[in-house]
Design a protein around this motif. Structure first.
Motif, PDB file in Angstrom:
ATOM      1  N   HIS A   1     -21.866  -3.985   7.786  1.00  0.00           N
ATOM      2  CA  HIS A   1     -21.402  -3.611   6.457  1.00  0.00           C
ATOM      3  C   HIS A   1     -22.548  -2.956   5.714  1.00  0.00           C
ATOM      4  O   HIS A   1     -23.595  -3.554   5.540  1.00  0.00           O
ATOM      5  CB  HIS A   1     -20.907  -4.845   5.687  1.00  0.00           C
ATOM      6  CG  HIS A   1     -20.383  -4.500   4.336  1.00  0.00           C
ATOM      7  ND1 HIS A   1     -19.131  -3.960   4.154  1.00  0.00           N
ATOM      8  CD2 HIS A   1     -20.936  -4.589   3.104  1.00  0.00           C
ATOM      9  CE1 HIS A   1     -18.941  -3.747   2.874  1.00  0.00           C
ATOM     10  NE2 HIS A   1     -20.018  -4.122   2.214  1.00  0.00           N
TER      11      HIS A   1
ATOM     12  N   GLU B   1     -24.304  -2.103   2.595  1.00  0.00           N
ATOM     13  CA  GLU B   1     -24.274  -2.592   1.224  1.00  0.00           C
ATOM     14  C   GLU B   1     -25.117  -1.749   0.285  1.00  0.00           C
ATOM     15  O   GLU B   1     -25.369  -2.154  -0.844  1.00  0.00           O
ATOM     16  CB  GLU B   1     -24.738  -4.057   1.178  1.00  0.00           C
ATOM     17  CG  GLU B   1     -23.774  -4.974   1.867  1.00  0.00           C
ATOM     18  CD  GLU B   1     -24.166  -6.431   1.720  1.00  0.00           C
ATOM     19  OE1 GLU B   1     -24.852  -6.787   0.749  1.00  0.00           O
ATOM     20  OE2 GLU B   1     -23.789  -7.216   2.589  1.00  0.00           O
TER      21      GLU B   1
ATOM     22  N   THR C   1     -24.431  -1.192  -3.901  1.00  0.00           N
ATOM     23  CA  THR C   1     -23.426  -2.190  -4.260  1.00  0.00           C
ATOM     24  C   THR C   1     -23.355  -2.474  -5.749  1.00  0.00           C
ATOM     25  O   THR C   1     -22.493  -3.209  -6.179  1.00  0.00           O
ATOM     26  CB  THR C   1     -23.643  -3.522  -3.504  1.00  0.00           C
ATOM     27  OG1 THR C   1     -24.964  -3.972  -3.763  1.00  0.00           O
ATOM     28  CG2 THR C   1     -23.398  -3.360  -2.028  1.00  0.00           C
TER      29      THR C   1
ATOM     30  N   THR D   1     -12.132   0.358   1.531  1.00  0.00           N
ATOM     31  CA  THR D   1     -13.321  -0.432   1.837  1.00  0.00           C
ATOM     32  C   THR D   1     -13.158  -1.915   1.485  1.00  0.00           C
ATOM     33  O   THR D   1     -14.043  -2.719   1.773  1.00  0.00           O
ATOM     34  CB  THR D   1     -14.545   0.113   1.086  1.00  0.00           C
ATOM     35  OG1 THR D   1     -14.304   0.056  -0.319  1.00  0.00           O
ATOM     36  CG2 THR D   1     -14.850   1.543   1.517  1.00  0.00           C
ATOM     37  N   ARG D   2     -12.043  -2.289   0.901  1.00  0.00           N
ATOM     38  CA  ARG D   2     -11.847  -3.654   0.425  1.00  0.00           C
ATOM     39  C   ARG D   2     -11.990  -4.700   1.528  1.00  0.00           C
ATOM     40  O   ARG D   2     -12.660  -5.711   1.357  1.00  0.00           O
ATOM     41  CB  ARG D   2     -10.462  -3.779  -0.218  1.00  0.00           C
ATOM     42  CG  ARG D   2     -10.145  -5.151  -0.731  1.00  0.00           C
ATOM     43  CD  ARG D   2     -11.064  -5.495  -1.851  1.00  0.00           C
ATOM     44  NE  ARG D   2     -10.827  -6.847  -2.308  1.00  0.00           N
ATOM     45  CZ  ARG D   2     -11.612  -7.466  -3.145  1.00  0.00           C
ATOM     46  NH1 ARG D   2     -12.669  -6.859  -3.627  1.00  0.00           N
ATOM     47  NH2 ARG D   2     -11.350  -8.679  -3.519  1.00  0.00           N
TER      48      ARG D   2
ATOM     49  N   ASP E   1     -13.471  -4.747   4.520  1.00  0.00           N
ATOM     50  CA  ASP E   1     -14.835  -4.945   4.999  1.00  0.00           C
ATOM     51  C   ASP E   1     -15.703  -5.649   3.964  1.00  0.00           C
ATOM     52  O   ASP E   1     -16.520  -6.494   4.307  1.00  0.00           O
ATOM     53  CB  ASP E   1     -15.489  -3.612   5.374  1.00  0.00           C
ATOM     54  CG  ASP E   1     -15.099  -3.130   6.751  1.00  0.00           C
ATOM     55  OD1 ASP E   1     -14.444  -3.894   7.491  1.00  0.00           O
ATOM     56  OD2 ASP E   1     -15.449  -1.984   7.092  1.00  0.00           O
ATOM     57  N   THR E   2     -15.525  -5.295   2.707  1.00  0.00           N
ATOM     58  CA  THR E   2     -16.332  -5.933   1.665  1.00  0.00           C
ATOM     59  C   THR E   2     -15.989  -7.413   1.563  1.00  0.00           C
ATOM     60  O   THR E   2     -16.882  -8.255   1.446  1.00  0.00           O
ATOM     61  CB  THR E   2     -16.109  -5.244   0.307  1.00  0.00           C
ATOM     62  OG1 THR E   2     -16.404  -3.853   0.441  1.00  0.00           O
ATOM     63  CG2 THR E   2     -17.010  -5.844  -0.764  1.00  0.00           C
TER      64      THR E   2
ATOM     65  N   GLY F   1     -19.275  -8.414   3.144  1.00  0.00           N
ATOM     66  CA  GLY F   1     -20.183  -8.110   2.050  1.00  0.00           C
ATOM     67  C   GLY F   1     -20.816  -9.370   1.476  1.00  0.00           C
ATOM     68  O   GLY F   1     -20.267 -10.465   1.586  1.00  0.00           O
TER      69      GLY F   1
ATOM     70  N   ALA G   1     -22.049  -7.996  -3.531  1.00  0.00           N
ATOM     71  CA  ALA G   1     -21.260  -6.816  -3.172  1.00  0.00           C
ATOM     72  C   ALA G   1     -19.782  -7.053  -3.484  1.00  0.00           C
ATOM     73  O   ALA G   1     -19.105  -6.170  -4.014  1.00  0.00           O
ATOM     74  CB  ALA G   1     -21.436  -6.477  -1.691  1.00  0.00           C
ATOM     75  N   LEU G   2     -19.292  -8.235  -3.172  1.00  0.00           N
ATOM     76  CA  LEU G   2     -17.891  -8.544  -3.442  1.00  0.00           C
ATOM     77  C   LEU G   2     -17.629  -8.583  -4.951  1.00  0.00           C
ATOM     78  O   LEU G   2     -16.623  -8.061  -5.425  1.00  0.00           O
ATOM     79  CB  LEU G   2     -17.501  -9.871  -2.795  1.00  0.00           C
ATOM     80  CG  LEU G   2     -16.035 -10.269  -2.920  1.00  0.00           C
ATOM     81  CD1 LEU G   2     -15.113  -9.206  -2.319  1.00  0.00           C
ATOM     82  CD2 LEU G   2     -15.813 -11.612  -2.239  1.00  0.00           C
TER      83      LEU G   2
ATOM     84  N   HIS H   1     -17.561  -5.057  -6.176  1.00  0.00           N
ATOM     85  CA  HIS H   1     -16.335  -4.419  -5.696  1.00  0.00           C
ATOM     86  C   HIS H   1     -15.144  -4.853  -6.550  1.00  0.00           C
ATOM     87  O   HIS H   1     -14.319  -4.028  -6.965  1.00  0.00           O
ATOM     88  CB  HIS H   1     -16.122  -4.802  -4.230  1.00  0.00           C
ATOM     89  CG  HIS H   1     -15.291  -3.831  -3.461  1.00  0.00           C
ATOM     90  ND1 HIS H   1     -13.925  -3.911  -3.396  1.00  0.00           N
ATOM     91  CD2 HIS H   1     -15.658  -2.758  -2.714  1.00  0.00           C
ATOM     92  CE1 HIS H   1     -13.472  -2.933  -2.634  1.00  0.00           C
ATOM     93  NE2 HIS H   1     -14.497  -2.223  -2.211  1.00  0.00           N
TER      94      HIS H   1
END
Length: 104
Positions: free
Chosen positions: A13, A15, A18, A43-44, A46-47, A51, A55-56, A59
């Motif tokens: 992933h 990052e 981010t 990309t949701r 994978d995050t 992530g 990162a989450l 996002h």
């Protein structure tokens, strides 16, 4: 990194970036807003899975900003009956959420 593009393998992933502040969604034109929404939805997964917590969180915040702007601009957007609670109850088990070619 051939051609300057990060290569992703399996569960890797990327990052970088981010912080995801990005352009204020209200400053995007409709086409730019849709492109941003498509990217963030793509990309949701994978995050969420790979992530960091930061990162989450970033996002989530950016997605909420973009989706909020879309809803603000489109308060009367088309809503499929099958995507409502009542439509889901009427659909029953095994039926698709969208109508088939015959309209049923």
């Amino acid at each position: 990194m051939p051609g300057g593009v990060p290569v992703r393998h399996g569960h890797d992933h990327d990052e970088r970036g981010t912080t995801m502040t990005g352009v204020d969604p209200s400053r995007l034109d409709d086409l730019q807003l849709m492109k941003e929404l498509e990217t963030i939805h793509r990309t949701r997964h994978d995050t969420l899975l790979y992530g960091s917590n930061d990162a989450l969180r970033a996002h989530n915040e950016r997605m909420a900003q973009l989706e909020g702007e879309y809803l603000r601009r489109n308060p009367r957007r088309l809503v499929s009956a099958g995507r409502t609670r009542e439509g889901a109850r009427e659909r029953g088990c095994g039926e698709a959420a969208t109508p088939d070619a015959s309209g049923t």
